[in-house]
Motif scaffolding. Structure first.
Motif, short mmCIF file in Angstrom:
data_model
loop_
_atom_site.label_atom_id
_atom_site.label_comp_id
_atom_site.label_asym_id
_atom_site.label_seq_id
_atom_site.Cartn_x
_atom_site.Cartn_y
_atom_site.Cartn_z
N GLY A 108 5.18 4.30 -13.05
CA GLY A 108 6.24 3.36 -13.41
C GLY A 108 5.73 1.93 -13.42
O GLY A 108 4.71 1.64 -14.04
N LEU A 109 6.41 1.06 -12.70
CA LEU A 109 6.08 -0.37 -12.69
C LEU A 109 4.99 -0.67 -11.67
O LEU A 109 5.11 -0.33 -10.49
CB LEU A 109 7.32 -1.19 -12.37
CG LEU A 109 8.48 -1.08 -13.37
CD1 LEU A 109 9.70 -1.80 -12.83
CD2 LEU A 109 8.08 -1.64 -14.72
N LEU A 110 3.93 -1.37 -12.11
CA LEU A 110 2.85 -1.76 -11.21
C LEU A 110 3.37 -2.65 -10.09
O LEU A 110 2.96 -2.51 -8.93
CB LEU A 110 1.75 -2.48 -11.99
CG LEU A 110 0.59 -3.05 -11.17
CD1 LEU A 110 -0.16 -1.94 -10.44
CD2 LEU A 110 -0.37 -3.83 -12.06
N SER A 111 4.29 -3.56 -10.42
CA SER A 111 4.82 -4.48 -9.42
C SER A 111 5.51 -3.73 -8.28
O SER A 111 5.41 -4.12 -7.11
CB SER A 111 5.80 -5.46 -10.06
OG SER A 111 6.86 -4.77 -10.71
N GLU A 112 6.20 -2.62 -8.61
CA GLU A 112 6.88 -1.84 -7.58
C GLU A 112 5.88 -1.04 -6.74
O GLU A 112 6.07 -0.86 -5.54
CB GLU A 112 7.91 -0.91 -8.20
CG GLU A 112 9.11 -1.62 -8.80
CD GLU A 112 9.91 -2.41 -7.77
OE1 GLU A 112 9.87 -2.08 -6.57
OE2 GLU A 112 10.57 -3.40 -8.17
N ALA A 113 4.80 -0.58 -7.37
CA ALA A 113 3.74 0.11 -6.62
C ALA A 113 3.12 -0.85 -5.60
O ALA A 113 2.84 -0.46 -4.46
CB ALA A 113 2.67 0.63 -7.58
N VAL A 114 2.94 -2.12 -6.02
CA VAL A 114 2.40 -3.13 -5.09
C VAL A 114 3.38 -3.35 -3.93
O VAL A 114 2.97 -3.47 -2.77
CB VAL A 114 2.14 -4.46 -5.84
CG1 VAL A 114 1.78 -5.57 -4.87
CG2 VAL A 114 1.03 -4.29 -6.86
N GLU A 115 4.68 -3.40 -4.22
CA GLU A 115 5.68 -3.59 -3.18
C GLU A 115 5.68 -2.42 -2.18
O GLU A 115 5.89 -2.62 -0.98
CB GLU A 115 7.08 -3.75 -3.80
CG GLU A 115 7.31 -5.06 -4.50
CD GLU A 115 7.14 -6.25 -3.55
OE1 GLU A 115 7.62 -6.18 -2.41
OE2 GLU A 115 6.53 -7.25 -3.97
N VAL A 116 5.43 -1.22 -2.67
CA VAL A 116 5.35 -0.06 -1.78
C VAL A 116 4.14 -0.21 -0.84
O VAL A 116 4.24 0.01 0.37
CB VAL A 116 5.24 1.25 -2.58
CG1 VAL A 116 4.92 2.43 -1.66
CG2 VAL A 116 6.55 1.52 -3.32
N VAL A 117 3.00 -0.60 -1.41
CA VAL A 117 1.82 -0.80 -0.59
C VAL A 117 2.04 -1.89 0.45
O VAL A 117 1.58 -1.79 1.59
CB VAL A 117 0.60 -1.17 -1.50
CG1 VAL A 117 -0.61 -1.51 -0.64
CG2 VAL A 117 0.26 -0.02 -2.43
N ASN A 118 2.81 -2.93 0.08
CA ASN A 118 3.10 -4.02 1.01
C ASN A 118 3.91 -3.57 2.22
O ASN A 118 3.99 -4.31 3.23
CB ASN A 118 3.86 -5.15 0.29
CG ASN A 118 2.96 -5.96 -0.61
OD1 ASN A 118 1.75 -5.95 -0.46
ND2 ASN A 118 3.54 -6.65 -1.58
N CYS A 119 4.52 -2.40 2.14
CA CYS A 119 5.25 -1.86 3.30
C CYS A 119 4.30 -1.40 4.40
O CYS A 119 4.70 -1.24 5.55
CB CYS A 119 6.12 -0.67 2.88
SG CYS A 119 7.45 -1.07 1.74
N PHE A 120 3.03 -1.18 4.03
CA PHE A 120 2.10 -0.56 4.97
C PHE A 120 0.87 -1.41 5.32
O PHE A 120 0.26 -1.20 6.37
CB PHE A 120 1.61 0.79 4.41
CG PHE A 120 2.74 1.74 4.10
CD1 PHE A 120 3.38 2.43 5.12
CD2 PHE A 120 3.20 1.90 2.81
CE1 PHE A 120 4.43 3.30 4.85
CE2 PHE A 120 4.24 2.76 2.52
CZ PHE A 120 4.86 3.47 3.54
N ILE A 121 0.51 -2.37 4.44
CA ILE A 121 -0.65 -3.21 4.71
C ILE A 121 -0.27 -4.66 4.48
O ILE A 121 0.74 -4.94 3.81
CB ILE A 121 -1.87 -2.82 3.85
CG1 ILE A 121 -1.58 -3.11 2.36
CG2 ILE A 121 -2.26 -1.36 4.03
CD1 ILE A 121 -2.79 -2.94 1.47
N PRO A 122 -1.05 -5.61 4.98
CA PRO A 122 -0.76 -7.03 4.72
C PRO A 122 -0.78 -7.33 3.22
O PRO A 122 -1.50 -6.68 2.47
CB PRO A 122 -1.89 -7.77 5.44
CG PRO A 122 -2.35 -6.81 6.49
CD PRO A 122 -2.20 -5.44 5.89
N LYS A 123 0.02 -8.31 2.78
CA LYS A 123 0.09 -8.64 1.36
C LYS A 123 -1.29 -9.06 0.84
O LYS A 123 -2.01 -9.77 1.52
CB LYS A 123 1.10 -9.78 1.12
CG LYS A 123 2.55 -9.29 1.19
CD LYS A 123 3.48 -10.37 0.69
CE LYS A 123 4.94 -9.86 0.68
NZ LYS A 123 5.87 -10.85 0.10
#
Length: 246
Positions: free
Chosen positions: A231-246
Motif C-alpha cells: 500500500g502506502l509507503l508513508s503508512e509502512a514508515v508509520e508502522v515502523v515508527n511504532c517499534f523503533i525511533p523515527k
C-alpha cells in the motif's frame, strides 16, 4: 567584477531559456509525429484498429522505459486504486472466492450491504444484474459488484438447501476495510496483531493495537503480515515508527 557577474548571469539566463525552448520544441515535434502516425494507422491500416487499445499500449510502452513504479491508471481502474491506498470502495462488502467454474461468497462483512441483504458464506453467484457469472474470474465479478454508493445491484445466487435460485437486490455503500482487522493476547505475555494492508491510517491502527496490548501486560508482539499486498509507503514508515525511533 560587477560587469563580469552581469555577463555571467545573462549567459546563464540565455542558456536556460534556450534549453527550455529547445525542450518545448522537442515535445511539440514529438507529439505532432505521434498524432500523424496514429492518424495514418487509423485511416490506412489493413484492418480496423481499436484506437483506445492502441493509445493505452503506447502509454504503457512509454512508461516502461522509465522505471517499474511509474504506471498509468485508467478511469476504469480508479476504484481499485482508491481501495489500495485508502481501504475504501463502493460495493457490497464481501470477500469472494472462485471454486471450479463459479465465484462464491466466502465472507460477507458484518454490518455491510451483503450481510444486511442476507447473503451468506457459501452462496454461489450465478449472475450479476442478469449477466451470467459462470466461468468468470474473481476480478471480473468483483468489478460488477463494485459501483457508486447508493446504486443497486441484483445478485442471483444458488444456496445449498434451497431448490430455486434466489435474486437478492443490494444497495451499494462506501466500504472501509480496516488495516488491523484483529488483535489480541495469545498468552499472558505475547500479543498478536493482524496487519492486512498499508492503507490510510495503518500506522495509527497498529499504534492503537500496540497500546491496548501493552495495557494487557504484553511483553512481546507477533505482527502478522501474511497476504498483505502492500500500500502506502508513508503508512509502512508509520508502522515502523511504532517499534523503533523515527
Amino acid at each position: 567584477m560587477k560587469k563580469r557577474l552581469l555577463i555571467v548571469a545573462v549567459v546563464v539566463g540565455s542558456i536556460l531559456t534556450t534549453s527550455f525552448v529547445s525542450n518545448e520544441f522537442k515535445i511539440s515535434k514529438s507529439l505532432d509525429i505521434f498524432i500523424s502516425l496514429f492518424k495514418e494507422l487509423n485511416y490506412n491500416y489493413v484492418d480496423d484498429i481499436d484506437p483506445e487499445k492502441l493509445i493505452n499500449s503506447g502509454i504503457d510502452a512509454m512508461l516502461k522505459t522509465l522505471d517499474p513504479y511509474t504506471t498509468y491508471i485508467p478511469e476504469s481502474k480508479l476504484e481499485d486504486f482508491r481501495f489500495q491506498t485508502t481501504g475504501q470502495y463502493g460495493g457490497i462488502g464481501a470477500i469472494i472466492r472462485r471454486i471450479d467454474d463459479y465465484v462464491y461468497i466466502a465472507e460477507p462483512y458484518e454490518g455491510c450491504p451483503a450481510a444486511k441483504a442476507g447473503l451468506r458464506a457459501g452462496d454461489k453467484i450465478l449472475a450479476v444484474d442478469g449477466v451470467e457469472a459462470k466461468g468468470k474470474d474473481v476480478s471480473s465479478v468483483s468489478e460488477q459488484l463494485k459501483g457508486t454508493p447508493g446504486t443497486s445491484v441484483e445478485v442471483t445466487i444458488d444456496r445449498m438447501g434451497v431448490e430455486q435460485p434466489l435474486k437478492i437486490k443490494i444497495t451499494r455503500e462506501k466500504i472501509t476495510i480496516p488495516n488491523v482487522p484483529y488483535y489480541g493476547m495469545l498468552t499472558d505475555s505475547v500479543g498478536y496483531i493482524r496487519l492486512s494492508n498499508f492503507t490510510t491510517n495503518a500506522g495509527l491502527e497498529v499504534r492503537q493495537a500496540v497500546t491496548a496490548l501493552k495495557a494487557k501486560k504484553a511483553k512481546a508482539l507477533i505482527l502478522d503480515l501474511r497476504d498483505n499486498p502492500g500500500g502506502l509507503l508513508s503508512e509502512a514508515v508509520e508502522v515502523v515508527n511504532c517499534f523503533i525511533p523515527k
